[in-house]
Scaffold this active site. Structure first.
Site, mmCIF file in Angstrom:
data_model
loop_
_atom_site.group_PDB
_atom_site.id
_atom_site.type_symbol
_atom_site.label_atom_id
_atom_site.label_comp_id
_atom_site.label_asym_id
_atom_site.label_seq_id
_atom_site.Cartn_x
_atom_site.Cartn_y
_atom_site.Cartn_z
ATOM 1 C CB CYS A 85 22.545 -20.098 -88.349
ATOM 2 S SG CYS A 85 21.996 -19.700 -86.690
ATOM 3 C CG HIS A 87 21.199 -20.439 -82.798
ATOM 4 N ND1 HIS A 87 21.372 -19.312 -83.572
ATOM 5 C CD2 HIS A 87 19.859 -20.621 -82.721
ATOM 6 C CE1 HIS A 87 20.193 -18.833 -83.926
ATOM 7 N NE2 HIS A 87 19.254 -19.589 -83.422
ATOM 8 C CG HIS A 206 27.504 -11.816 -87.375
ATOM 9 N ND1 HIS A 206 27.270 -11.798 -88.732
ATOM 10 C CD2 HIS A 206 26.447 -12.450 -86.819
ATOM 11 C CE1 HIS A 206 26.115 -12.412 -88.974
ATOM 12 N NE2 HIS A 206 25.600 -12.819 -87.840
ATOM 13 C CG ASP A 233 23.514 -15.726 -80.830
ATOM 14 O OD1 ASP A 233 22.728 -16.367 -80.106
ATOM 15 O OD2 ASP A 233 24.058 -16.192 -81.850
ATOM 16 C CB CYS A 237 27.189 -16.637 -81.700
ATOM 17 S SG CYS A 237 27.174 -16.336 -83.480
ATOM 18 N N GLY A 238 27.402 -20.109 -82.549
ATOM 19 C CA GLY A 238 28.329 -21.141 -83.012
ATOM 20 C C GLY A 238 29.277 -20.694 -84.107
ATOM 21 C CB THR A 239 28.965 -18.708 -87.239
ATOM 22 O OG1 THR A 239 28.002 -17.779 -86.745
ATOM 23 C CG2 THR A 239 28.262 -19.758 -88.092
HETATM 24 O O1 PYC Z 1 24.920 -19.738 -83.812
HETATM 25 O O2 PYC Z 1 26.027 -19.432 -85.680
HETATM 26 C C1 PYC Z 1 25.180 -19.088 -84.845
HETATM 27 C C2 PYC Z 1 24.419 -17.841 -85.093
HETATM 28 C C3 PYC Z 1 24.570 -16.985 -86.146
HETATM 29 C C4 PYC Z 1 23.661 -15.956 -85.971
HETATM 30 C C5 PYC Z 1 22.972 -16.211 -84.818
HETATM 31 N N1 PYC Z 1 23.455 -17.376 -84.297
#
Ligand code: PYC
Length: 311
Positions: A85, A87, A206, A233, A237-239
Protein backbone atom coordinates in the site's frame (compact mmCIF):
# COMPACT_ATOMS: atom_id res chain seq x y z
CA UNK A 1 -2.91 -1.31 21.43
CA UNK A 2 -1.59 2.07 20.27
CA UNK A 3 -2.24 3.51 16.83
CA UNK A 4 -0.99 6.59 15.02
CA UNK A 5 -3.52 7.89 12.54
CA UNK A 6 -2.82 9.80 9.35
CA UNK A 7 -4.39 10.51 6.01
CA UNK A 8 -2.71 10.63 2.63
CA UNK A 9 -4.53 13.35 0.68
CA UNK A 10 -7.78 12.06 2.12
CA UNK A 11 -7.17 8.29 2.38
CA UNK A 12 -6.82 7.15 6.02
CA UNK A 13 -4.06 4.97 7.50
CA UNK A 14 -3.92 3.65 11.09
CA UNK A 15 -0.53 2.21 12.05
CA UNK A 16 -0.29 -0.14 15.05
CA UNK A 17 2.87 1.05 16.77
CA UNK A 18 2.63 -1.07 19.93
CA UNK A 19 0.53 -3.82 21.45
CA UNK A 20 0.01 -5.68 18.15
CA UNK A 21 -0.05 -9.48 17.81
CA UNK A 22 3.14 -11.53 18.06
CA UNK A 23 3.80 -13.00 14.59
CA UNK A 24 7.35 -14.29 15.01
CA UNK A 25 10.38 -13.36 12.96
CA UNK A 26 9.70 -15.02 9.60
CA UNK A 27 9.33 -13.44 6.15
CA UNK A 28 6.69 -10.72 5.99
CA UNK A 29 4.56 -12.80 3.59
CA UNK A 30 4.44 -15.54 6.23
CA UNK A 31 3.62 -13.07 9.02
CA UNK A 32 0.87 -11.58 6.84
CA UNK A 33 -0.62 -15.08 6.45
CA UNK A 34 -0.49 -15.55 10.24
CA UNK A 35 -2.20 -12.22 10.79
CA UNK A 36 -4.95 -13.27 8.34
CA UNK A 37 -5.43 -16.78 9.69
CA UNK A 38 -4.82 -16.41 13.44
CA UNK A 39 -5.29 -12.75 14.40
CA UNK A 40 -8.00 -11.48 12.08
CA UNK A 41 -9.72 -9.85 15.07
CA UNK A 42 -6.88 -7.29 15.11
CA UNK A 43 -7.60 -6.27 11.52
CA UNK A 44 -11.32 -6.07 12.31
CA UNK A 45 -10.77 -4.05 15.50
CA UNK A 46 -8.68 -1.47 13.64
CA UNK A 47 -10.60 -1.19 10.36
CA UNK A 48 -14.25 -1.97 10.99
CA UNK A 49 -17.04 -0.10 12.74
CA UNK A 50 -17.64 0.92 15.49
CA UNK A 51 -14.06 2.29 15.63
CA UNK A 52 -13.24 2.28 11.92
CA UNK A 53 -15.07 2.55 8.61
CA UNK A 54 -14.83 0.97 5.18
CA UNK A 55 -12.01 3.20 3.87
CA UNK A 56 -9.57 2.59 6.74
CA UNK A 57 -6.29 0.90 5.86
CA UNK A 58 -4.39 -0.43 8.85
CA UNK A 59 -0.73 -1.31 9.13
CA UNK A 60 1.20 -3.40 11.63
CA UNK A 61 4.65 -1.93 12.16
CA UNK A 62 7.11 -4.77 12.80
CA UNK A 63 10.72 -5.82 12.57
CA UNK A 64 11.92 -6.48 9.02
CA UNK A 65 13.05 -9.90 7.77
CA UNK A 66 14.83 -8.90 4.55
CA UNK A 67 18.45 -7.83 5.09
CA UNK A 68 19.34 -4.13 5.25
CA UNK A 69 15.80 -3.02 6.03
CA UNK A 70 14.91 -0.46 8.69
CA UNK A 71 11.26 -1.38 9.25
CA UNK A 72 8.67 -4.00 8.30
CA UNK A 73 5.00 -3.31 7.61
CA UNK A 74 1.93 -5.45 6.93
CA UNK A 75 -1.04 -3.52 5.57
CA UNK A 76 -4.67 -4.62 5.74
CA UNK A 77 -8.09 -3.21 4.95
CA UNK A 78 -11.75 -3.82 5.80
CA UNK A 79 -11.65 -7.22 4.05
CA UNK A 80 -8.17 -8.75 4.20
CA UNK A 81 -4.41 -8.19 4.18
CA UNK A 82 -2.81 -6.21 1.35
CA UNK A 83 0.39 -7.04 -0.52
CA UNK A 84 1.46 -3.44 -0.61
CA UNK A 85 0.00 0.00 0.00
CA UNK A 86 1.71 3.16 -1.14
CA UNK A 87 -0.63 5.72 0.40
CA UNK A 88 -0.12 3.68 3.59
CA UNK A 89 3.68 3.79 3.22
CA UNK A 90 3.49 7.58 2.85
CA UNK A 91 1.36 7.56 6.02
CA UNK A 92 3.88 5.26 7.71
CA UNK A 93 6.75 7.68 7.01
CA UNK A 94 4.95 10.68 8.56
CA UNK A 95 3.97 8.41 11.47
CA UNK A 96 7.63 7.46 12.01
CA UNK A 97 8.57 11.15 11.79
CA UNK A 98 5.89 11.95 14.38
CA UNK A 99 7.49 9.32 16.66
CA UNK A 100 10.95 10.81 16.07
CA UNK A 101 12.15 7.62 14.37
CA UNK A 102 12.80 9.24 10.97
CA UNK A 103 13.77 12.79 10.07
CA UNK A 104 13.52 14.98 6.95
CA UNK A 105 16.03 13.72 4.39
CA UNK A 106 16.00 10.13 5.74
CA UNK A 107 15.64 7.26 3.28
CA UNK A 108 14.29 4.00 4.76
CA UNK A 109 14.19 0.50 3.40
CA UNK A 110 10.89 -1.09 4.30
CA UNK A 111 10.14 -4.81 4.16
CA UNK A 112 6.63 -5.80 2.98
CA UNK A 113 4.90 -9.10 2.11
CA UNK A 114 5.59 -8.51 -1.62
CA UNK A 115 9.14 -7.18 -1.42
CA UNK A 116 11.30 -4.33 -0.21
CA UNK A 117 10.42 -0.70 -0.96
CA UNK A 118 12.40 2.49 -0.35
CA UNK A 119 10.78 5.57 1.15
CA UNK A 120 12.29 9.03 1.56
CA UNK A 121 10.90 11.74 3.80
CA UNK A 122 11.71 14.86 1.83
CA UNK A 123 12.59 18.22 3.34
CA UNK A 124 9.30 19.67 2.05
CA UNK A 125 7.37 17.04 4.06
CA UNK A 126 6.39 14.96 1.03
CA UNK A 127 7.33 11.29 0.78
CA UNK A 128 8.71 9.48 -2.26
CA UNK A 129 8.21 5.71 -2.37
CA UNK A 130 10.11 3.46 -4.77
CA UNK A 131 7.77 0.53 -5.24
CA UNK A 132 8.53 -3.11 -6.01
CA UNK A 133 9.02 -3.92 -9.74
CA UNK A 134 5.70 -3.58 -11.59
CA UNK A 135 4.43 -4.75 -14.97
CA UNK A 136 1.47 -5.14 -17.27
CA UNK A 137 0.46 -8.79 -17.51
CA UNK A 138 -2.48 -8.74 -19.95
CA UNK A 139 -3.53 -6.22 -22.59
CA UNK A 140 -6.96 -5.46 -24.10
CA UNK A 141 -8.84 -8.01 -22.01
CA UNK A 142 -12.60 -7.88 -22.65
CA UNK A 143 -15.35 -8.56 -20.13
CA UNK A 144 -19.14 -8.35 -20.35
CA UNK A 145 -21.07 -6.25 -17.82
CA UNK A 146 -24.84 -6.66 -17.35
CA UNK A 147 -25.50 -2.88 -17.53
CA UNK A 148 -22.66 -1.76 -19.81
CA UNK A 149 -21.94 -4.51 -22.36
CA UNK A 150 -18.36 -5.10 -23.50
CA UNK A 151 -15.62 -3.33 -21.54
CA UNK A 152 -11.90 -3.51 -22.32
CA UNK A 153 -9.00 -3.21 -19.88
CA UNK A 154 -5.51 -4.30 -18.90
CA UNK A 155 -4.30 -6.42 -15.98
CA UNK A 156 -1.24 -5.02 -14.19
CA UNK A 157 0.79 -5.68 -11.05
CA UNK A 158 1.51 -2.60 -8.92
CA UNK A 159 2.08 -4.41 -5.62
CA UNK A 160 -1.59 -5.50 -5.77
CA UNK A 161 -3.44 -6.75 -8.87
CA UNK A 162 -5.40 -4.16 -10.85
CA UNK A 163 -7.79 -4.14 -13.81
CA UNK A 164 -7.27 -0.77 -15.52
CA UNK A 165 -10.01 0.70 -17.69
CA UNK A 166 -9.56 3.83 -19.78
CA UNK A 167 -12.50 6.14 -20.53
CA UNK A 168 -15.35 3.63 -20.24
CA UNK A 169 -18.15 3.56 -17.69
CA UNK A 170 -19.51 6.51 -15.71
CA UNK A 171 -17.73 9.86 -15.94
CA UNK A 172 -15.03 10.24 -13.26
CA UNK A 173 -16.52 12.87 -10.97
CA UNK A 174 -17.34 13.16 -7.25
CA UNK A 175 -21.07 13.28 -8.04
CA UNK A 176 -20.78 9.87 -9.69
CA UNK A 177 -19.11 8.01 -6.79
CA UNK A 178 -22.10 5.64 -6.21
CA UNK A 179 -22.30 4.87 -9.96
CA UNK A 180 -18.50 4.38 -10.15
CA UNK A 181 -18.67 1.97 -7.20
CA UNK A 182 -21.51 0.03 -8.84
CA UNK A 183 -19.72 -0.14 -12.19
CA UNK A 184 -16.42 -1.25 -10.61
CA UNK A 185 -18.19 -3.92 -8.53
CA UNK A 186 -19.67 -5.31 -11.75
CA UNK A 187 -16.15 -5.36 -13.21
CA UNK A 188 -14.85 -7.35 -10.20
CA UNK A 189 -17.68 -9.87 -10.55
CA UNK A 190 -17.11 -10.21 -14.32
CA UNK A 191 -13.36 -10.77 -13.84
CA UNK A 192 -14.09 -13.52 -11.33
CA UNK A 193 -16.71 -15.13 -13.53
CA UNK A 194 -14.42 -15.07 -16.57
CA UNK A 195 -11.49 -16.52 -14.56
CA UNK A 196 -9.26 -13.52 -15.34
CA UNK A 197 -6.46 -13.53 -12.78
CA UNK A 198 -3.01 -12.21 -12.08
CA UNK A 199 0.07 -14.43 -12.02
CA UNK A 200 -0.35 -17.79 -10.25
CA UNK A 201 -4.14 -17.47 -10.36
CA UNK A 202 -4.14 -14.53 -7.94
CA UNK A 203 -7.38 -12.59 -7.78
CA UNK A 204 -7.51 -9.24 -9.58
CA UNK A 205 -9.18 -7.49 -6.66
CA UNK A 206 -8.66 -3.80 -7.44
CA UNK A 207 -10.35 -1.90 -10.29
CA UNK A 208 -9.00 1.40 -11.58
CA UNK A 209 -10.91 3.70 -13.93
CA UNK A 210 -9.34 6.63 -15.77
CA UNK A 211 -10.72 9.77 -17.32
CA UNK A 212 -9.50 13.20 -18.31
CA UNK A 213 -8.26 15.52 -15.54
CA UNK A 214 -10.57 18.23 -14.23
CA UNK A 215 -7.79 20.76 -14.92
CA UNK A 216 -5.09 19.70 -17.41
CA UNK A 217 -2.66 22.19 -15.82
CA UNK A 218 -3.01 20.31 -12.51
CA UNK A 219 -2.89 16.63 -13.58
CA UNK A 220 -2.50 14.34 -16.59
CA UNK A 221 -5.41 12.10 -15.67
CA UNK A 222 -7.99 11.51 -12.95
CA UNK A 223 -8.79 8.10 -11.52
CA UNK A 224 -11.28 6.18 -9.44
CA UNK A 225 -10.09 3.06 -7.62
CA UNK A 226 -12.27 0.42 -6.02
CA UNK A 227 -10.26 -1.54 -3.44
CA UNK A 228 -10.54 -5.20 -2.51
CA UNK A 229 -12.93 -4.53 0.40
CA UNK A 230 -15.40 -2.60 -1.77
CA UNK A 231 -14.36 0.87 -0.57
CA UNK A 232 -13.12 3.49 -3.02
CA UNK A 233 -9.66 4.98 -2.56
CA UNK A 234 -9.80 8.65 -1.58
CA UNK A 235 -6.18 9.02 -2.81
CA UNK A 236 -4.93 8.29 -6.35
CA UNK A 237 -3.84 4.84 -5.03
CA UNK A 238 -0.08 4.43 -5.31
CA UNK A 239 -0.10 0.75 -6.26
CA UNK A 240 -2.79 1.50 -8.86
CA UNK A 241 -0.71 4.42 -10.11
CA UNK A 242 2.25 2.01 -10.38
CA UNK A 243 0.11 -0.28 -12.54
CA UNK A 244 -0.83 2.75 -14.66
CA UNK A 245 2.86 3.66 -15.11
CA UNK A 246 3.54 0.05 -16.21
CA UNK A 247 0.80 0.36 -18.86
CA UNK A 248 1.99 3.80 -20.03
CA UNK A 249 5.52 2.40 -20.31
CA UNK A 250 4.37 -0.70 -22.21
CA UNK A 251 2.34 1.45 -24.64
CA UNK A 252 5.29 3.81 -25.20
CA UNK A 253 3.17 6.73 -23.92
CA UNK A 254 5.53 7.85 -21.13
CA UNK A 255 9.33 7.82 -21.28
CA UNK A 256 11.45 6.65 -18.32
CA UNK A 257 11.99 9.61 -15.95
CA UNK A 258 9.11 11.70 -17.37
CA UNK A 259 6.66 12.84 -14.69
CA UNK A 260 2.98 11.81 -14.68
CA UNK A 261 0.55 13.61 -12.37
CA UNK A 262 -2.28 11.33 -11.31
CA UNK A 263 -5.31 13.00 -9.72
CA UNK A 264 -7.68 11.12 -7.43
CA UNK A 265 -11.45 11.16 -7.46
CA UNK A 266 -11.06 13.99 -4.87
CA UNK A 267 -8.82 15.79 -7.38
CA UNK A 268 -5.66 15.55 -5.25
CA UNK A 269 -2.42 14.56 -6.95
CA UNK A 270 0.38 11.99 -6.66
CA UNK A 271 3.37 12.54 -8.95
CA UNK A 272 5.26 9.59 -10.39
CA UNK A 273 7.88 8.46 -12.83
CA UNK A 274 9.56 5.15 -13.54
CA UNK A 275 12.86 3.48 -14.35
CA UNK A 276 12.95 0.68 -16.90
CA UNK A 277 14.45 -2.61 -15.67
CA UNK A 278 16.39 -5.07 -17.85
CA UNK A 279 13.52 -7.60 -17.84
CA UNK A 280 11.06 -5.02 -19.21
CA UNK A 281 9.40 -4.41 -15.83
CA UNK A 282 9.44 -0.94 -14.33
CA UNK A 283 10.44 0.56 -10.98
CA UNK A 284 7.90 3.25 -10.07
CA UNK A 285 8.74 6.26 -7.89
CA UNK A 286 5.60 7.81 -6.38
CA UNK A 287 5.48 11.08 -4.40
CA UNK A 288 2.64 12.20 -2.17
CA UNK A 289 1.84 13.84 1.13
CA UNK A 290 0.25 12.69 4.38
CA UNK A 291 -0.63 14.30 7.68
CA UNK A 292 -0.74 12.74 11.15
CA UNK A 293 -4.16 13.48 12.62
CA UNK A 294 -4.49 11.29 15.70
CA UNK A 295 -2.98 9.16 18.43
CA UNK A 296 -5.34 6.44 19.56
CA UNK A 297 -5.40 3.76 22.24
CA UNK A 298 -7.76 0.90 21.49
CA UNK A 299 -9.51 -0.51 24.56
CA UNK A 300 -10.98 -4.04 24.61
CA UNK A 301 -13.63 -4.43 27.31
CA UNK A 302 -14.45 -8.14 27.82
CA UNK A 303 -18.21 -7.50 27.90
CA UNK A 304 -18.20 -5.39 24.70
CA UNK A 305 -19.69 -7.66 22.01
CA UNK A 306 -18.17 -5.44 19.30
CA UNK A 307 -14.68 -4.94 20.78
CA UNK A 308 -13.26 -6.68 17.67
CA UNK A 309 -15.47 -4.79 15.22
CA UNK A 310 -18.74 -5.46 13.48
CA UNK A 311 -17.87 -8.55 11.49
O1 PYC B 1 -2.10 3.59 -2.24
O2 PYC B 1 -1.35 1.63 -2.87
C1 PYC B 1 -2.22 2.36 -2.37
C2 PYC B 1 -3.47 1.72 -1.89
C3 PYC B 1 -3.79 0.40 -1.96
C4 PYC B 1 -5.05 0.25 -1.40
C5 PYC B 1 -5.46 1.49 -0.98
N1 PYC B 1 -4.47 2.38 -1.29
Amino acid sequence: MKLIESHTIGEPTRIIVSGGPELGTGPLSERSRLLREKHDHVRRAVCLEPRGHEAVVGGLLCEPYAPDCDFGIIFFNNATTLGMCIHGTIGLMVTLAHLGRVHPGDKCRIDTPVGVVDATLRNDGKVTVTNVPCYRLKTHVTIELPDWGTIRGDVAWGGNWFFLIDQQGPEISEQNIPALCAFSSQVCAALKQAGITGDDGEEVDHVELFGPPKDPAHADSRNFVLCSGGAYDRSPCGTGFSGKLACLAADGKLAPGAVWKQASILNQVFEGHYEKLDNGHILPHITGQAWVNGETTLLFQPDDPFRFGLA
